[in-house]
Design a protein around this motif. Sequence first.
Motif, PDB file in Angstrom:
ATOM      1  N   PRO A   1       0.820  -1.221   0.000  1.00  0.00           N
ATOM      2  CA  PRO A   1       0.000   0.000   0.000  1.00  0.00           C
ATOM      3  C   PRO A   1       0.852   1.268   0.000  1.00  0.00           C
ATOM      4  O   PRO A   1       1.011   1.943   1.016  1.00  0.00           O
TER       5      PRO A   1
ATOM      6  N   THR B   1       2.636   5.889   2.650  1.00  0.00           N
ATOM      7  CA  THR B   1       1.842   4.739   3.055  1.00  0.00           C
ATOM      8  C   THR B   1       0.534   5.257   3.654  1.00  0.00           C
ATOM      9  O   THR B   1       0.393   6.470   3.889  1.00  0.00           O
ATOM     10  N   PRO B   2      -0.431   4.385   3.937  1.00  0.00           N
ATOM     11  CA  PRO B   2      -1.709   4.868   4.469  1.00  0.00           C
ATOM     12  C   PRO B   2      -1.620   5.603   5.799  1.00  0.00           C
ATOM     13  O   PRO B   2      -2.477   6.431   6.099  1.00  0.00           O
TER      14      PRO B   2
ATOM     15  N   ALA C   1      -5.734  -3.525   2.952  1.00  0.00           N
ATOM     16  CA  ALA C   1      -5.052  -2.303   2.515  1.00  0.00           C
ATOM     17  C   ALA C   1      -4.741  -2.415   1.024  1.00  0.00           C
ATOM     18  O   ALA C   1      -3.588  -2.547   0.603  1.00  0.00           O
TER      19      ALA C   1
ATOM     20  N   TYR D   1      -7.632   1.784  -0.891  1.00  0.00           N
ATOM     21  CA  TYR D   1      -7.347   2.185   0.489  1.00  0.00           C
ATOM     22  C   TYR D   1      -6.034   2.966   0.557  1.00  0.00           C
ATOM     23  O   TYR D   1      -5.943   4.015   1.205  1.00  0.00           O
ATOM     24  N   ALA D   2      -5.012   2.441  -0.126  1.00  0.00           N
ATOM     25  CA  ALA D   2      -3.699   3.090  -0.101  1.00  0.00           C
ATOM     26  C   ALA D   2      -3.785   4.518  -0.631  1.00  0.00           C
ATOM     27  O   ALA D   2      -3.211   5.447  -0.053  1.00  0.00           O
TER      28      ALA D   2
ATOM     29  N   ARG E   1      -6.067   6.848   1.853  1.00  0.00           N
ATOM     30  CA  ARG E   1      -5.391   7.133   3.114  1.00  0.00           C
ATOM     31  C   ARG E   1      -4.126   7.976   2.905  1.00  0.00           C
ATOM     32  O   ARG E   1      -3.786   8.821   3.727  1.00  0.00           O
TER      33      ARG E   1
ATOM     34  N   CYS F   1     -11.955   5.575   4.645  1.00  0.00           N
ATOM     35  CA  CYS F   1     -11.847   4.105   4.657  1.00  0.00           C
ATOM     36  C   CYS F   1     -12.124   3.510   6.031  1.00  0.00           C
ATOM     37  O   CYS F   1     -11.382   2.641   6.511  1.00  0.00           O
TER      38      CYS F   1
END
Length: 798
Positions: free
Chosen positions: A221, A328-329, A389, A393-394, A397, A418
């Motif tokens: 992610p 990253t998220p 993830a 989502y990645a 976020r 999310c």
Amino acid sequence: MQSHARVVVIGGGNMGAGVLYHLAHMGWTDCVLLEKSELTSGATWHAAGLVSRMVGGQSLGAMHDYAVDLYKKIEAETDVGVSWHNCGSLRVATSPDHMDWINHIRDAVLARGQQAEIISAAEVASLNPLYDVEAAGVLGAIYTPDDGHVDPSGTCQAMVKGARQQGAKVIRKCRVTHTRQLPSGAWQVVTDQGTITAEHVVNAAGYHARQLGAMAGLDLPITTMLHHYVVTDAVPEFEDMAHEIPVTRDDHFCGYIRREQGSALIGLYDKQDPQAVWLDGCPWDSANELFEPNWDGITPWLENCFERMPALMNRGIKRVVNGGITYTPDGAMMLGPAPGLRNYWLACGATVGIAWGPGAGRALAQWMIEGSADVSTRAFDPRRFGIWADAEYAHKRAAEDYTLRQAMPYPQHQRDSCRGIKTSGAHDRTASLGATFEEAGGWERPRFYAPEPLSWRRSSAFEQVAAECQAVRQRVGLSDLSAFAKFHIEGPQAETWLNAVCANHMPRAGRTCLTLLLNRKGTIEGEATIARTGPDSFYFVTGAPSERRVWDWLTLHCGVPMDDVLITNATDKTGILALAGPRARDVLAACTSDDVSNDALRWLGCKELTVADTPVLALRLSFTGELAYELHASNAQLGALWDALWAAGQSHAIAPFGTKALDSLRLEKFYRGGHELANDASHKDVGQERFAATDKAFIGRDAMLARAPQSRIALLALEGEDTDALMGEAVFKGGKPVGSVTSAAYGHTVGQSLAIAFLTEDARQPGTDLDVSILGRRVKARVLPEAPWDAKNERLKV
């Protein structure tokens, strides 16, 4: 090209260079770094080069500190210039909340033994005369004098040369086209110049890390977001100054400013419209790539900057850099073993690779060579993200995290995007009761049952948490604790295998145990509750954020063969309700015809029950210090189970409670949590000797016995009103720093603010008077001799 190497590092930016440098300096010299273009040609070359100790948190702060220290001396080692500018850093505060934030950061910096001070508006004006402190309404600032900036290409080249001097190799213009793991466990790294077989692979591929990971079956992610900085025309005022202005950070213009030769460099984060690129993958031929400026996006922030520093308003802009940064998220790097793979390591997803590269490289090298790092790596471990993830989502976020780069990280703050990835079967029940939720390993977990305003101090939720604690201590409380990882382990050799993997002895039939899992360095790899559910069957429970990490440890990394052992993951299918308090047995008995008396189900026991027509595995455990039952049942039936318990509890004034109350209750019992039980501590450091046997062989036993305590934990009682610590605060003895806080909460039953801290040996003796730095105040504290609530464990055994 050579055909074999011990390690292949893929990626020639600051993260890859940091890994190569430290592997070579720790003795693994048979290492090769592959770079598809030239060194630094990804995100490294266009970075602003900021390096600061102004960081909260022990582990990440230690990495920043190490980077500063290394950059100061690496020129002497390698004769490669890094252009270290020791100008210091400022972050200004223009509101009381801002002041609380910078005081909290200062507390963390002091805890690491570094320099930081809170200075006045007049001192800000003296250090940065361009900054209009009066117009900005500056109340103060945090100043870290031992900060600065570097030439990012220089730092990378210096670390690479330092690695070469030890025998490591670097191959440029060598693109990796595939990676595959052989039956032997070795990795084949296929490139356009040939194939190398290696024992270990490190993915430090920056923009291409996700695509490279996909070659090995990974879905990392990581998203690339665009970030601008502009360089102005010459600023004559700089020439009249006797010093270089500190790097100045201000969330009013959502960025930073520093001197760049005779000009000003202004970094800006467009939090209104963050832009992601390469969502389908960065082109393989991308090198030294920049993007067209988004003037509409950055102009409002530039205008805000000019409000703060009007002398820059009429200076032209001679250069705009709009380059990619990986996110990253959650904004933390991915550092450690790749999920589900053996000897495939990640050092990617770095948002500030110049500041992180050296410390991350050292930590990963320690992990690979010694079995663990000297700092806690929990926050960076790639396996903190589950399969949920995914790419969407990645992206979402990462965009949200981008908007928070210069925002105050309130301790209660939760991400908005999310949400609701994992919910228990009782989620709608807790939501209807007014729960405020927090995330844990993708789960929604009730924090407490009231709204909470963002604050660095006690909020209106304080009284609600007190009421939840009172219900548990005096009557009965019900909590949804489904956010745990749950595994079934069974087979003829299950007990033998678990005894080899876990530090504690396995329980006998109908009993449970708490155990540590140690690594070969003798520090804590994980912790678990294990219930024996049959002659050859066990139920293993650990923290939700540890699901993937502990699963990998058990199935891939611990090194104990799993012959005649079957492990299955029941995390999502199983929910957990906790019933706790003096009336807990009365409520449970009203919902079942099974015998739940103390004789039938004793403390630390486990038993299969039918509760309100629902099959339940009941564990007689208590993290609250009261009579309690953990009821593990099908997640699909958890709502009905909640309803039955809730109805039965009405005559006892049952109340829901969340994790904030649980923290208060556990600190009153001096129970350790995840912040204490991490890979930078041993069982001795955390006082958990009773959970690590010495009369059997298991992973890490010899290292555990040989390891001397570093610093050890103690429980502190803080004096005064509104003196609650958060985490990371410095602890002092006679004005000298002796440790830092890892967990804290107000003990509502005992009427004391409590904190767990790692302390030097001379500071942790019971009765020792200490001071804790909390939001700019030195608060008196005393080391407690034992848990202030029911130290003899009488209440939970009744």
